[in-house]
Design a protein around this motif. Structure first.
Motif, PDB file in Angstrom:
ATOM      1  N   MET A  19       0.835  -1.204   0.000  1.00 27.86           N
ATOM      2  CA  MET A  19       0.000   0.000   0.000  1.00 27.86           C
ATOM      3  C   MET A  19       0.868   1.251   0.000  1.00 27.86           C
ATOM      4  N   LEU A  20       1.951   1.214   0.769  1.00 25.77           N
ATOM      5  CA  LEU A  20       2.868   2.349   0.815  1.00 25.77           C
ATOM      6  C   LEU A  20       3.528   2.560  -0.540  1.00 25.77           C
ATOM      7  N   LEU A  85      18.645  -3.227  -3.409  1.00 26.68           N
ATOM      8  CA  LEU A  85      19.089  -1.873  -3.066  1.00 26.68           C
ATOM      9  C   LEU A  85      18.280  -1.301  -1.909  1.00 26.68           C
ATOM     10  N   GLY A  86      17.198  -1.982  -1.559  1.00 26.51           N
ATOM     11  CA  GLY A  86      16.425  -1.580  -0.392  1.00 26.51           C
ATOM     12  C   GLY A  86      17.215  -1.693   0.893  1.00 26.51           C
ATOM     13  N   ILE A  87      18.343  -2.412   0.831  1.00 32.69           N
ATOM     14  CA  ILE A  87      19.166  -2.596   2.031  1.00 32.69           C
ATOM     15  C   ILE A  87      19.727  -1.267   2.528  1.00 32.69           C
ATOM     16  N   PHE A  88      19.776  -0.264   1.642  1.00 33.72           N
ATOM     17  CA  PHE A  88      20.224   1.068   2.054  1.00 33.72           C
ATOM     18  C   PHE A  88      19.057   1.833   2.663  1.00 33.72           C
ATOM     19  N   LEU A  89      18.502   1.254   3.728  1.00 35.58           N
ATOM     20  CA  LEU A  89      17.443   1.855   4.538  1.00 35.58           C
ATOM     21  C   LEU A  89      16.147   2.096   3.763  1.00 35.58           C
ATOM     22  N   GLY A  90      15.989   1.446   2.631  1.00 40.09           N
ATOM     23  CA  GLY A  90      14.756   1.583   1.860  1.00 40.09           C
ATOM     24  C   GLY A  90      14.636   2.879   1.084  1.00 40.09           C
ATOM     25  N   ILE A  91      15.717   3.655   1.028  1.00 34.96           N
ATOM     26  CA  ILE A  91      15.667   4.974   0.392  1.00 34.96           C
ATOM     27  C   ILE A  91      15.549   4.870  -1.126  1.00 34.96           C
ATOM     28  N   LEU A  92      16.335   3.995  -1.744  1.00 37.15           N
ATOM     29  CA  LEU A  92      16.359   3.914  -3.203  1.00 37.15           C
ATOM     30  C   LEU A  92      15.039   3.425  -3.807  1.00 37.15           C
ATOM     31  N   PRO A  93      14.349   2.445  -3.209  1.00 38.72           N
ATOM     32  CA  PRO A  93      13.025   2.084  -3.747  1.00 38.72           C
ATOM     33  C   PRO A  93      12.037   3.253  -3.701  1.00 38.72           C
ATOM     34  N   ILE A  94      12.133   4.076  -2.654  1.00 37.46           N
ATOM     35  CA  ILE A  94      11.255   5.253  -2.555  1.00 37.46           C
ATOM     36  C   ILE A  94      11.536   6.216  -3.700  1.00 37.46           C
ATOM     37  N   ILE A  95      12.816   6.489  -3.937  1.00 38.22           N
ATOM     38  CA  ILE A  95      13.208   7.391  -5.026  1.00 38.22           C
ATOM     39  C   ILE A  95      12.772   6.820  -6.372  1.00 38.22           C
ATOM     40  N   ALA A 140       8.181  -5.062  -6.715  1.00 36.10           N
ATOM     41  CA  ALA A 140       9.634  -5.119  -6.494  1.00 36.10           C
ATOM     42  C   ALA A 140      10.063  -4.065  -5.484  1.00 36.10           C
ATOM     43  N   CYS A 141       9.541  -2.858  -5.631  1.00 44.67           N
ATOM     44  CA  CYS A 141       9.896  -1.774  -4.696  1.00 44.67           C
ATOM     45  C   CYS A 141       9.367  -2.064  -3.294  1.00 44.67           C
ATOM     46  N   ALA A 142       8.201  -2.712  -3.216  1.00 47.28           N
ATOM     47  CA  ALA A 142       7.639  -3.059  -1.907  1.00 47.28           C
ATOM     48  C   ALA A 142       8.554  -4.023  -1.164  1.00 47.28           C
ATOM     49  N   PHE A 143       9.100  -5.012  -1.888  1.00 53.55           N
ATOM     50  CA  PHE A 143      10.035  -5.936  -1.239  1.00 53.55           C
ATOM     51  C   PHE A 143      11.348  -5.232  -0.899  1.00 53.55           C
ATOM     52  N   GLY A 144      11.743  -4.250  -1.717  1.00 53.32           N
ATOM     53  CA  GLY A 144      12.911  -3.441  -1.388  1.00 53.32           C
ATOM     54  C   GLY A 144      12.685  -2.636  -0.116  1.00 53.32           C
ATOM     55  N   LEU A 145      11.484  -2.084   0.010  1.00 55.50           N
ATOM     56  CA  LEU A 145      11.130  -1.344   1.225  1.00 55.50           C
ATOM     57  C   LEU A 145      11.076  -2.275   2.431  1.00 55.50           C
ATOM     58  N   ARG A 146      10.620  -3.504   2.191  1.00 53.21           N
ATOM     59  CA  ARG A 146      10.576  -4.489   3.271  1.00 53.21           C
ATOM     60  C   ARG A 146      11.979  -4.789   3.776  1.00 53.21           C
TER      61      ARG A 146
END
Length: 204
Positions: A19-20, A85-95, A140-146
């Motif tokens: 959802m996010l 790349l979500g391992i970097f605090l989830g910043i890159l999936p957000i961008i 994909a981005c959701a799993f990165g954020l996870r």
């Protein structure tokens, strides 16, 4: 383990993150639609880069095949990379979500201002492949954020209960990330086939 039904269950297990991710993508679209001068300049740079690549592909011996290979490799590589790349605090999936949403919103709005038919742009140019491609990227981005969330929890952020179970969450994530990546690539493969055939034909 590699069943599509298991993939659906994996998505359902992170429904809040899904959802996010969807919300961030929609916000990106709205920002791109409104488009301040600075945002428009940034997005135009992205579009110009795509245009140059598109022109080169159009001039190849087999444009449809060239488009398919480029679209599939570009999207699948980015789709899998954005998870890790979500391992970097989830910043890159957000961008990634915001930028892709902004480009889409700006482009559709820009075309509408130029008098282009929204039916042509959305139904013919976007919907056939986008109905698969966009959800695949959001997933994909959701799993990165996870993954980014687990990093935050490991750093001590979150409830005591979450911190106590973080080891199990890491093991579960890396056990499932292979099949998850595989299904994302498959979805993007289908989207690339549609975009380089049906969408390509409809937009001629």
């Amino acid at each position: 383990m590699f069943k599509f039904s298991t993939f659906i269950k994996d998505i359902a297990s992170i429904k809040r993150t899904m959802m996010l991710s969807t919300l961030l993508f929609v916000i990106g679209i709205l920002i791109g639609w409104v488009g301040t001068d600075s945002i428009a300049q940034f997005i135009n740079q992205q579009i110009d880069g795509i245009r140059v690549i598109s022109q080169g592909l159009s001039e190849s011996d087999n444009p449809q095949w060239s488009f398919f290979v480029f679209i599939f490799l570009n999207n699948s590589i980015k789709g899998v990379m954005i998870i890790f790349l979500g391992i970097f605090l989830g910043i890159l999936p957000i961008i990634f979500l915001m930028v892709n949403g902004m480009v889409l919103g700006y482009l559709v709005h820009h075309l509408s201002l130029q008098g282009e038919s929204m039916f042509e742009v959305i139904v013919k140019g976007l919907l056939p492949h986008g109905i698969i491609e966009i959800p695949a990227i959001i997933i994909a981005c959701a799993f990165g954020l996870r993954l980014g969330t687990m990093v935050w929890i490991s750093m001590g952020v979150g409830s005591k209960e979450k911190r106590a179970n973080v080891g199990q969450q890491w093991r579960s994530f890396f056990k499932r990330v292979g099949p998850i990546s595989m299904w994302i690539v498959i979805l993007l493969l289908v989207a690339a086939i549609i975009e380089s055939t049906l969408t390509f034909w409809l937009m001629q």
